[in-house]
Enzyme design. Sequence first.
Site, PDB file in Angstrom:
ATOM      1  N   GLU A 140      -0.571  -0.163   2.513  1.00  0.00           N
ATOM      2  CA  GLU A 140       0.693  -0.891   2.574  1.00  0.00           C
ATOM      3  C   GLU A 140       1.780   0.025   3.092  1.00  0.00           C
ATOM      4  O   GLU A 140       1.573   1.225   3.217  1.00  0.00           O
ATOM      5  CB  GLU A 140       1.068  -1.449   1.200  1.00  0.00           C
ATOM      6  CG  GLU A 140       1.489  -0.414   0.154  1.00  0.00           C
ATOM      7  CD  GLU A 140       0.287   0.218  -0.570  1.00  0.00           C
ATOM      8  OE1 GLU A 140      -0.747  -0.457  -0.637  1.00  0.00           O
ATOM      9  OE2 GLU A 140       0.397   1.361  -1.017  1.00  0.00           O
ATOM     10  N   ASP A 141       2.929  -0.565   3.357  1.00  0.00           N
ATOM     11  CA  ASP A 141       4.095   0.193   3.785  1.00  0.00           C
ATOM     12  C   ASP A 141       4.667   0.998   2.631  1.00  0.00           C
ATOM     13  O   ASP A 141       4.467   0.661   1.475  1.00  0.00           O
ATOM     14  CB  ASP A 141       5.169  -0.804   4.239  1.00  0.00           C
ATOM     15  CG  ASP A 141       5.293  -0.816   5.733  1.00  0.00           C
ATOM     16  OD1 ASP A 141       4.289  -0.529   6.407  1.00  0.00           O
ATOM     17  OD2 ASP A 141       6.406  -1.108   6.224  1.00  0.00           O
ATOM     18  N   LYS A 142       5.421   2.023   3.002  1.00  0.00           N
ATOM     19  CA  LYS A 142       6.118   2.802   1.984  1.00  0.00           C
ATOM     20  C   LYS A 142       7.035   1.888   1.142  1.00  0.00           C
ATOM     21  O   LYS A 142       7.173   2.058  -0.054  1.00  0.00           O
ATOM     22  CB  LYS A 142       6.944   3.876   2.691  1.00  0.00           C
ATOM     23  CG  LYS A 142       7.565   4.884   1.759  1.00  0.00           C
ATOM     24  CD  LYS A 142       8.276   5.977   2.539  1.00  0.00           C
ATOM     25  CE  LYS A 142       8.953   6.952   1.577  1.00  0.00           C
ATOM     26  NZ  LYS A 142       9.619   8.042   2.280  1.00  0.00           N
ATOM     27  N   LYS A 161       2.856  -6.956   9.363  1.00  0.00           N
ATOM     28  CA  LYS A 161       4.119  -6.796  10.105  1.00  0.00           C
ATOM     29  C   LYS A 161       4.011  -7.326  11.532  1.00  0.00           C
ATOM     30  O   LYS A 161       4.944  -7.935  12.047  1.00  0.00           O
ATOM     31  CB  LYS A 161       4.545  -5.330  10.094  1.00  0.00           C
ATOM     32  CG  LYS A 161       5.293  -4.995   8.805  1.00  0.00           C
ATOM     33  CD  LYS A 161       5.425  -3.534   8.603  1.00  0.00           C
ATOM     34  CE  LYS A 161       6.740  -3.003   9.183  1.00  0.00           C
ATOM     35  NZ  LYS A 161       6.798  -1.534   8.976  1.00  0.00           N
TER      36      LYS A 161
END
Length: 366
Positions: free
Chosen positions: A212-214, A332
């Site tokens: 996942e993203d930060k 995204k």
Amino acid sequence: MMSITTKYDLCSNCYDRLFKIKKNLVSARNIIRLSLSNPNGICYICKNIFKNLECYVDKIFEVAKYYEFSTFSIGLIIKPSMIDRDDDIRSKFKLIGTYGLKYNLNREISKLFSRKIKSKADISPDLVITLDFRKNVLLTRSKTIYIYGKYVKKSRSIQQKQIVCITCNGTGCKLCNYTGISESNSIGGKIIKLLHNNFISTAIKINYVGGEDKSSLVLGNGRPFFAKIINPKIRNTALPKLDDKKMKIHDLHIIKHMPSKIAFKSKVKIKILTEKIIHCDDLNILSSLKSIKFYGVDNNENVKIIHSLDWKLLTNTTFYILMIVDGGFPIKKFINDNSITPNLSYLIQNTCKCINYDYYEITMML
Ligand SMILES: [Zn+2]
Ligand SMILES: [Zn+2]
């Protein structure tokens, strides 16, 4: 028959190993002298290595005592000259059906060590000890431990993956305290630190079930991961837990091996900002969306299934989507990237931007 004039001194170990078989004994009679008759003699083959076995066993014990193990195996690297002399005798006397020197030596050392520590030699041992007679060193390697666990990510300011130690490139060195990573401020870093403290290992490798993203949260039970604990000194330990403001590591247990391929589904909530004003009806088209398509680096077509999809309008330019998708779904890119067919901006004819996205559940399909 070839006549052999040279006399050879052999220790009782080497003599018994080579001449115990009747046929061999006949061919060698009167030629080999046992050193029993000459207590100060030096064995032609092994240079009396068998006299020093206790000393080698003590050395092995000195390195093995730092490990927790219930089974072991010993490996030997012996001097080529010793093997050459053994072969020489065997071919000169045309010996048949005998064990090699290395086999015999290993058996004797293993027997003594086993007696000393009261544990057993095994073909799939907890600890492998290699005795290198050429370099006069001892090497130890314990069996890898595999762990399965999950992490919950409560913070939008920590990232999943840790930066590997530049000195050892992740294999573990003194500088990184045998963790293979440079610091421990990421999810991976914290997992590694937690496990390293429990198992005292040389290095730890983690495989995550997705990423996942930060800025993404991972809620619910969290994201599963697999950890490979290399060369652990401790084997029997209560599995640790961690629960702080930023994250939670839980549900750890030991598994037999790493699965080679992991299929999973993710439940994800995406918060989206639109360029133009959006109405509830504009989003109805999403109910017909069942999959997306894109091309990978090797130009292979990838299809990812959308198992369910719901949405909710928040303001006239923001809404969220809650969906269950195949693992590896490019979240995204799905919002506004033309490499994804179809992408969200195209579908609703309104340029969209992802504000953030969070995971609610990750389910493995084993
Ligand atoms: Zn010998
Ligand atoms: Zn390092």
